[in-house]
Design a protein around this motif. Structure first.
Motif, PDB file in Angstrom:
ATOM      1  N   SER A 217       0.917  -1.165   0.097  1.00  0.00           N
ATOM      2  CA  SER A 217       0.128   0.026  -0.234  1.00  0.00           C
ATOM      3  C   SER A 217       0.893   1.241   0.040  1.00  0.00           C
ATOM      4  O   SER A 217       1.558   1.332   0.838  1.00  0.00           O
ATOM      5  CB  SER A 217      -0.822   0.055   1.014  1.00  0.00           C
ATOM      6  N   GLU A 255      -1.969   1.056  -7.170  1.00  0.00           N
ATOM      7  CA  GLU A 255      -3.203   0.609  -6.453  1.00  0.00           C
ATOM      8  C   GLU A 255      -4.426   1.444  -6.599  1.00  0.00           C
ATOM      9  O   GLU A 255      -5.326   1.074  -6.202  1.00  0.00           O
ATOM     10  CB  GLU A 255      -3.011   0.588  -4.901  1.00  0.00           C
ATOM     11  N   TYR A 300       0.642  -3.745 -13.445  1.00  0.00           N
ATOM     12  CA  TYR A 300      -0.221  -4.298 -12.403  1.00  0.00           C
ATOM     13  C   TYR A 300      -1.415  -5.113 -12.561  1.00  0.00           C
ATOM     14  O   TYR A 300      -2.032  -4.682 -13.585  1.00  0.00           O
ATOM     15  CB  TYR A 300      -0.503  -3.259 -11.567  1.00  0.00           C
ATOM     16  N   GLU A 303      -6.582  -3.888  -8.753  1.00  0.00           N
ATOM     17  CA  GLU A 303      -7.068  -3.975  -7.373  1.00  0.00           C
ATOM     18  C   GLU A 303      -8.472  -4.995  -7.551  1.00  0.00           C
ATOM     19  O   GLU A 303      -8.978  -5.243  -6.212  1.00  0.00           O
ATOM     20  CB  GLU A 303      -7.360  -2.694  -6.780  1.00  0.00           C
ATOM     21  N   GLN A 308      -6.272  -9.584  -8.130  1.00  0.00           N
ATOM     22  CA  GLN A 308      -5.802 -10.172  -6.866  1.00  0.00           C
ATOM     23  C   GLN A 308      -5.696 -11.486  -6.788  1.00  0.00           C
ATOM     24  O   GLN A 308      -4.862 -11.923  -6.128  1.00  0.00           O
ATOM     25  CB  GLN A 308      -6.605  -9.407  -5.692  1.00  0.00           C
ATOM     26  N   ARG A 321       1.337 -10.493  -3.900  1.00  0.00           N
ATOM     27  CA  ARG A 321       1.021  -9.314  -4.462  1.00  0.00           C
ATOM     28  C   ARG A 321       2.583  -8.857  -4.973  1.00  0.00           C
ATOM     29  O   ARG A 321       3.370  -8.935  -4.253  1.00  0.00           O
ATOM     30  CB  ARG A 321       0.628  -8.342  -3.628  1.00  0.00           C
TER      31      ARG A 321
END
Length: 673
Positions: A217, A255, A300, A303, A308, A321
């Motif tokens: 985070s 994120e 990435y 989220e 995930q 992650r």
């Protein structure tokens, strides 16, 4: 001093089987081709030598699709590079992946070190695993050596030892080489790349270095950027957008992206190329390079629940992650670069920890935060020192080393076929069982032993096909000549020629592969007959049954599908795609007990973004509700049922948030190769 020595890593490992015996043609790849891409707002540099994903051949490589999720106690062979500051573990039997990059001062891994070895269906050749630093070339996507051995050598120099990794790419027919250098008293790792074209004509090739870093985070990715380019769904398009706020949020914080995303940083006139991934405290990994590596990117998974799940699916629940920061020779990953005739492309990268002031690197103004990080990079990677090491690595790049690990035999075969070395300083000699291709490379005819069975590997390049034709003229056309030349013709879309060659092959000797390849060229009714003959012939692999099942399923021949599945032996029935076909049949027959049982299993080979399991789950829940109520459901009732029975995590492989339509400007492509 720096130590380079063989080692081993003990960790839970899932089974990885042998490559598929079925050749996978370019139009059988799972990536849909977009014939009319709209690359919106891109410059000539960002469009040069562009290509469409899924439109390129992966032959003669074979797909790896036989693996599971067993995660039993296992060992990975490794090569350890270590000094007083850093420890790296490199996997020579898995593409030379840097699996571990441990900083002793910070007492942390600078890359994501996966606690397990778990293949999944994310690479051009299928099996791929997450973590570490991977070397992706010379064909688009994750390297064909993701789960295959490469050559490894130790090179002694006046500045200390170097670990060399190299291989021969069978599609581009060129060599790639990575030299890893950890100075004896250094806390930075230098990587020198060298790509060699042995032919007297230029070629187009691909290169991206992918680095997985731990995701947390507040982590931020910074790189010089006047603007960015992203992959956009649908259609695998590229589009320019203002960075970082082009979508109404700060895109430098991964994120903030709900869906899987690829973001390319663009500052064409930047004085220095670098990228850094820094956590909330301002600490992380940074990379810089010589100017040959123009591209920078982060990927990435997003989220949303599917992304995930993907990360944990590649690892362990709650431990998967990660984020990828990448560098490439081209500005985007939809491009190739020119490999000059008889030429060499070289570059040097450097990786190290970066420790910054959290306030400085997390300023709300991206330009200010980027400038603060650039100052850290300048101090951490002294330009004069970097230039000195780059010159040293270029000087020793063609000096031979001492063998630690052997790679494939194909570089050696290529040298025998052409009669010349591929690249100065690279030794491709290996000990390997004699194959039909060794006989062909040496100019001898196919032996009786070579003509007894279908070989595991094939050749398709014009150079090898010319040798096959010469062999057929001198020896006579055997079933093997016709079969292999037919495979090359079919992959090149020369359908009539391929059909004639396959027909000629099975006329000489019926084989399951000859019949299967004719099925690919026939209309539906005739194709089914070829498939059934293929399955009845000796040596047919389980993957052929899977292809027949998917063929019948695609044509919605459900009665024939059901009948065929009932004839399959128990070991073949365990194939995942056959299990999925059984689930589809169960849903059609309202056999909810069978469907529910099948959906309880863990699937290993689902492709990223695939929604088949999602659709089966929805069908199960709505079917059960209809059975209870003994009537059809209204649209509102069906939606309520699905809200009350959300998709279980182990079935969720979506790459987009379930609540967002495909036209949303936040829908991202999952191309992280």
């Amino acid at each position: 001093m720096t130590v380079i020595e063989m080692a081993s890593l003990k960790l839970p490992s899932s089974r990885l089987g042998e490559p598929d015996k079925l050749p996978t043609f370019h139009w059988q790849q799972p990536i849909p081709v977009n014939s009319t891409p709209e690359n919106r707002g891109l410059s000539d540099e960002e469009s040069a030598h562009g290509f469409q994903w899924g439109d390129s051949s992966i032959l003669p490589y074979r797909v790896l699709n036989d693996y599971d999720r067993s995660q039993r106690p296992g060992t990975l062979e490794a090569i350890r590079i270590e000094n007083d500051h850093l420890r790296l573990s490199v996997l020579p039997k898995h593409g030379g992946r840097v699996f571990e990059f441990y900083d002793k001062r910070l007492e942390r891994d600078l890359v994501f070190r996966n606690p397990v070895f778990q293949p999944a269906n994310l690479a051009a050749l299928g099996a791929w695993f997450s973590g570490g630093i991977e070397w992706n070339g010379l064909i688009p996507g994750h390297t064909p050596f993701s789960c295959a051995p490469v050559f490894a050598e130790r090179l002694e120099t006046e500045r200390g030892p170097i670990l060399r990794l190299f291989e021969f790419d069978r599609v581009i027919e060129a060599a790639w080489q990575i030299d890893l250098f950890l100075p004896p008293d250094g806390d930075q790792v230098y990587v020198h790349g060298r790509i060699v074209n042995p032919d007297s004509h230029e070629k187009l090739a691909y290169w991206w270095t992918n680095v997985a870093v731990p995701m947390s985070s507040g982590l931020r990715v910074l790189s010089p950027a006047d603007y960015s380019i992203e992959h956009v769904l649908p259609g695998n398009e590229l589009a320019r957008f203002d960075f970082p706020h082009g979508h109404g949020f700060d895109g430098s914080y991964p994120e903030n992206w709900q869906n899987a995303t690829s973001v390319f940083f663009r500052k064409p006139q930047a004085d220095r190329r670098w990228i850094a991934a820094l956590d909330a405290s301002g600490v992380g990994l940074a990379q810089t390079s010589t100017r040959e590596l123009r591209g920078r990117k982060f990927f990435y998974f997003g989220e949303a629940s599917g992304g995930q799940h993907w990360m944990d699916f590649l690892s362990l629940d709650g431990e998967g992650r990660y984020l990828e920061i990448q560098s490439g020779i081209t500005p985007t990953q939809n491009q190739r670069f020119v490999l000059p005739a008889s030429g060499i492309v070289e570059f040097t990268e450097c990786f190290a920890s970066l420790v910054g002031d959290a306030h400085d690197v997390h300023q709300a103004d991206y330009a200010s935060a980027c400038a603060a990080t650039a100052r850290l990079v300048e101090r951490r990677f002294d330009e004069a020192d970097f230039a000195d090491v780059d010159a040293f690595l270029r000087k020793v790049a063609s000096t031979p080393g001492k063998r630690l690990q052997s790679g494939s035999a194909w570089g050696m075969r290529h040298e025998r076929l052409t009669g010349k070395a591929i690249a100065k300083g690279l030794n491709f000699d290996v000990e390997a069982p004699v194959s039909p291709w060794d006989e062909l490379a040496s100019g001898s005819g196919s032996s009786q032993k070579s003509l007894e069975a279908i070989p595991d590997d094939f050749v398709v390049s014009p150079r090898w096909c010319a040798a096959l034709c010469e062999s057929a003229e001198s020896q006579g056309q055997t079933w093997l000549h016709s079969l292999v030349l037919g495979i090359a013709a079919l992959d090149d879309d020369r359908y009539e020629e391929a059909r004639a060659l396959f027909s000629q092959s099975i006329a000489i000797k019926p084989t399951w592969l000859g019949e299967r390849n004719l099925a690919l060229l026939a209309d539906d009714q005739i194709a089914e007959e070829h498939y059934r003959r293929a399955w009845a012939l000796p040596g047919a692999p389980p993957s052929l049954a899977v292809e027949i099942v998917e063929f019948l399923q695609r044509l919605e021949r459900f009665n024939a599908l059901n009948a065929f599945i009932r004839t399959l032996p128990a070991p073949v029935l365990t194939q995942e795609r056959i299990e999925i076909a059984r689930a589809i049949l169960a849903l059609r027959q309202s056999d909810f007990d069978t469907l529910q049982t099948i959906l309880e299993r863990q699937f290993a080979t689902i492709r990223e973004g695939e929604t088949t399991l999602d659709e089966l789950w929805q069908g199960l829940q709505i079917g059960l509700a209809m059975e209870r109520l003994e009537r059809e459901l209204s649209g509102e009732e069906a939606a309520a049922v699905l809200r009350s029975n959300p998709l279980p995590k182990h079935l969720d492989f979506r790459m987009l948030a379930a609540s967002q339509p495909a036209s949303s400007n936040k829908d991202q492509n999952d191309n992280h190769g």
